[in-house]
Design a protein around this motif. Sequence first.
Motif, PDB file in Angstrom:
ATOM      1  N   GLY A 271      43.274  28.254  70.272  1.00 29.28           N
ATOM      2  CA  GLY A 271      42.628  29.460  69.752  1.00 29.28           C
ATOM      3  C   GLY A 271      42.832  30.700  70.599  1.00 29.28           C
ATOM      4  N   ASN A 272      43.648  30.576  71.634  1.00 33.23           N
ATOM      5  CA  ASN A 272      43.872  31.746  72.498  1.00 33.23           C
ATOM      6  C   ASN A 272      45.067  32.582  72.049  1.00 33.23           C
ATOM      7  OD1 ASN A 272      45.572  29.629  73.169  1.00 33.23           O
ATOM      8  ND2 ASN A 272      45.830  30.338  75.259  1.00 33.23           N
ATOM      9  N   VAL A 273      45.795  32.106  71.042  1.00 34.01           N
ATOM     10  CA  VAL A 273      46.885  32.893  70.449  1.00 34.01           C
ATOM     11  C   VAL A 273      46.524  33.196  68.998  1.00 34.01           C
ATOM     12  CG1 VAL A 273      48.728  32.117  71.974  1.00 34.01           C
ATOM     13  CG2 VAL A 273      48.135  30.753  69.949  1.00 34.01           C
ATOM     14  N   GLY A 274      47.165  34.204  68.461  1.00 35.22           N
ATOM     15  CA  GLY A 274      46.785  34.689  67.138  1.00 35.22           C
ATOM     16  C   GLY A 274      46.784  33.617  66.071  1.00 35.22           C
ATOM     17  N   GLU A 275      47.869  32.847  66.012  1.00 35.63           N
ATOM     18  CA  GLU A 275      47.998  31.926  64.869  1.00 35.63           C
ATOM     19  C   GLU A 275      46.967  30.812  64.897  1.00 35.63           C
ATOM     20  OE1 GLU A 275      50.119  32.033  67.361  1.00 35.63           O
ATOM     21  OE2 GLU A 275      51.093  30.112  67.778  1.00 35.63           O
ATOM     22  N   THR A 276      46.562  30.352  66.100  1.00 34.05           N
ATOM     23  CA  THR A 276      45.573  29.269  66.115  1.00 34.05           C
ATOM     24  C   THR A 276      44.135  29.799  66.118  1.00 34.05           C
ATOM     25  OG1 THR A 276      45.676  29.008  68.530  1.00 34.05           O
ATOM     26  CG2 THR A 276      47.144  27.626  67.201  1.00 34.05           C
ATOM     27  N   ALA A 277      43.923  30.996  66.655  1.00 40.52           N
ATOM     28  CA  ALA A 277      42.576  31.585  66.497  1.00 40.52           C
ATOM     29  C   ALA A 277      42.243  31.650  65.008  1.00 40.52           C
ATOM     30  CB  ALA A 277      42.524  32.975  67.123  1.00 40.52           C
ATOM     31  N   LEU A 278      43.222  32.027  64.198  1.00 38.04           N
ATOM     32  CA  LEU A 278      42.986  32.117  62.760  1.00 38.04           C
ATOM     33  C   LEU A 278      42.928  30.736  62.101  1.00 38.04           C
ATOM     34  CD1 LEU A 278      42.583  33.967  60.336  1.00 38.04           C
ATOM     35  CD2 LEU A 278      45.074  33.995  60.027  1.00 38.04           C
ATOM     36  N   SER A 279      43.883  29.878  62.435  1.00 35.86           N
ATOM     37  CA  SER A 279      43.931  28.584  61.731  1.00 35.86           C
ATOM     38  C   SER A 279      42.721  27.715  62.087  1.00 35.86           C
ATOM     39  CB  SER A 279      45.237  27.847  62.039  1.00 35.86           C
ATOM     40  OG  SER A 279      45.316  27.497  63.403  1.00 35.86           O
ATOM     41  N   MET A 280      42.309  27.725  63.333  1.00 35.92           N
ATOM     42  CA  MET A 280      41.140  26.926  63.731  1.00 35.92           C
ATOM     43  C   MET A 280      39.875  27.455  63.055  1.00 35.92           C
ATOM     44  SD  MET A 280      42.181  26.470  67.758  1.00 35.92           S
ATOM     45  CE  MET A 280      40.704  25.609  68.354  1.00 35.92           C
ATOM     46  N   SER A 281      39.784  28.769  62.942  1.00 39.92           N
ATOM     47  CA  SER A 281      38.615  29.372  62.296  1.00 39.92           C
ATOM     48  C   SER A 281      38.571  29.042  60.817  1.00 39.92           C
ATOM     49  CB  SER A 281      38.642  30.886  62.504  1.00 39.92           C
ATOM     50  OG  SER A 281      38.580  31.193  63.880  1.00 39.92           O
ATOM     51  N   VAL A 282      39.731  29.111  60.171  1.00 40.95           N
ATOM     52  CA  VAL A 282      39.801  28.757  58.753  1.00 40.95           C
ATOM     53  C   VAL A 282      39.433  27.286  58.560  1.00 40.95           C
ATOM     54  CG1 VAL A 282      41.447  28.356  56.858  1.00 40.95           C
ATOM     55  CG2 VAL A 282      41.447  30.561  58.089  1.00 40.95           C
ATOM     56  N   TYR A 283      39.956  26.429  59.445  1.00 41.14           N
ATOM     57  CA  TYR A 283      39.648  25.000  59.363  1.00 41.14           C
ATOM     58  C   TYR A 283      38.136  24.744  59.423  1.00 41.14           C
ATOM     59  CZ  TYR A 283      38.839  20.284  61.094  1.00 41.14           C
ATOM     60  OH  TYR A 283      38.338  19.019  61.271  1.00 41.14           O
ATOM     61  N   VAL A 284      37.490  25.368  60.380  1.00 31.94           N
ATOM     62  CA  VAL A 284      36.042  25.154  60.528  1.00 31.94           C
ATOM     63  C   VAL A 284      35.298  25.688  59.300  1.00 31.94           C
ATOM     64  CG1 VAL A 284      33.987  25.794  61.843  1.00 31.94           C
ATOM     65  CG2 VAL A 284      36.067  25.110  63.047  1.00 31.94           C
ATOM     66  N   ALA A 285      35.693  26.871  58.832  1.00 27.93           N
ATOM     67  CA  ALA A 285      35.005  27.445  57.673  1.00 27.93           C
ATOM     68  C   ALA A 285      35.188  26.573  56.425  1.00 27.93           C
ATOM     69  CB  ALA A 285      35.521  28.862  57.422  1.00 27.93           C
ATOM     70  N   LEU A 286      36.344  25.920  56.318  1.00 29.64           N
ATOM     71  CA  LEU A 286      36.606  25.060  55.157  1.00 29.64           C
ATOM     72  C   LEU A 286      35.833  23.747  55.210  1.00 29.64           C
ATOM     73  CD1 LEU A 286      40.509  25.372  54.814  1.00 29.64           C
ATOM     74  CD2 LEU A 286      38.836  26.028  53.048  1.00 29.64           C
ATOM     75  N   THR A 287      35.484  23.279  56.403  1.00 32.83           N
ATOM     76  CA  THR A 287      34.959  21.918  56.542  1.00 32.83           C
ATOM     77  C   THR A 287      33.467  21.869  56.862  1.00 32.83           C
ATOM     78  OG1 THR A 287      35.694  21.988  58.856  1.00 32.83           O
ATOM     79  CG2 THR A 287      37.141  20.889  57.272  1.00 32.83           C
ATOM     80  N   THR A 288      32.789  23.010  56.794  1.00 37.44           N
ATOM     81  CA  THR A 288      31.348  23.033  57.095  1.00 37.44           C
ATOM     82  C   THR A 288      30.601  23.575  55.878  1.00 37.44           C
ATOM     83  OG1 THR A 288      31.823  25.144  58.193  1.00 37.44           O
ATOM     84  CG2 THR A 288      31.462  23.240  59.612  1.00 37.44           C
TER      85      THR A 288
END
Length: 367
Positions: A271-288
Amino acid sequence: MHDWLHFPAVRSRLRGSLLAGAIGDALGAKTEFDSIDRIREIAGPDGITDFIPAYGGVGRITDDTQMTLFTLEALIRAHAQRRREGSADVVQSLQLAYQRWLHTQGVAWERARGPESDSPAPDGWLITHQELFSRRAPGLTCFGELEAYGRTGKRGSVDHPVNNSKGCGGVMRAAPIALWSENLAELFTLGAESAALTHGHPSGYLSSGTFAVLMHLLLRGEPLPSAVAIARLELERHEQHEEQSVALDQALALAGEGPPTPEKLESLGQGNVGETALSMSVYVALTTPDADSALLASVNHSGDSDSTGSVCGNLVGAMYGEQALRASWLDRLELRAVIERLADDALAEFADDAPAGDDWYQRYPNY
Ligand SMILES: [Mg+2]
């Protein structure tokens, strides 16, 4: 012009987005650089379940939220200037807002303002808030590139990258860009250019373009899965999108495997680079199922907890609205009143009957 802003739910979504971003930032503030094992040592076997004191108090935000507020201020100022004068350079407005943020980080105004400005002091309402004048582990890339602009006045862009950094400092501040336009291509471009002021690697700025589109769709009430699909299509139209596209696809695939865990989340990155800050955030939002569980899941991992907390907070705050946020977090959140007022001012500025008059233009002056 911006008809969708009149939908009654938009105010709650916009305030929710900014407030939840700040809550996520504050939840992750203490453990920005800690492993999940260390987080469990500090916070207990369930990891972070509430604010942990950081930066001298509880509910303290970090640079992610500070810069997000300056992004929103820049948009209000550029919009007000365009109304008054017929045109405005919104990217310049963003650059100069970030120079004001740089000043809050201890850089003398004469060195922060840039060579083209002779303004004796930073202006506008936002910077009058002394609580913003506090260093909360500011990102080195943002700091360094804004200092460089202060010296040279040379603006970074997608076509003229300032460096090869893909740190998450661009995407983490981009949520408010969502308000600027109803045209998704235009939003994407502004999101990318706003990040390219400090981050020159494609994943440093395409993440921000994608996030701006995603946030716009969520504020309009689009469900997250279709919003992600639409934003991803917009992303694909840009050169060197592959790294961000693959990161989003990995998040979507993992989201099919049930609720999030720190270990699953870490499999997507730090999450410290652009692409994973976004992808990890999307993942969490999708699964909660709600904002509360999303905010906690977004900060319990070994990576850049405050930034994933901030970006994921922006997403779920827009999805669920202000009223869905935990009251005990809102009550203790630093700068809560400023965040709410800035959100309301943005809606006022972008509405058809926007305020005019000296008070408003002193609050939101040109550049
Ligand atoms: Mg931070």
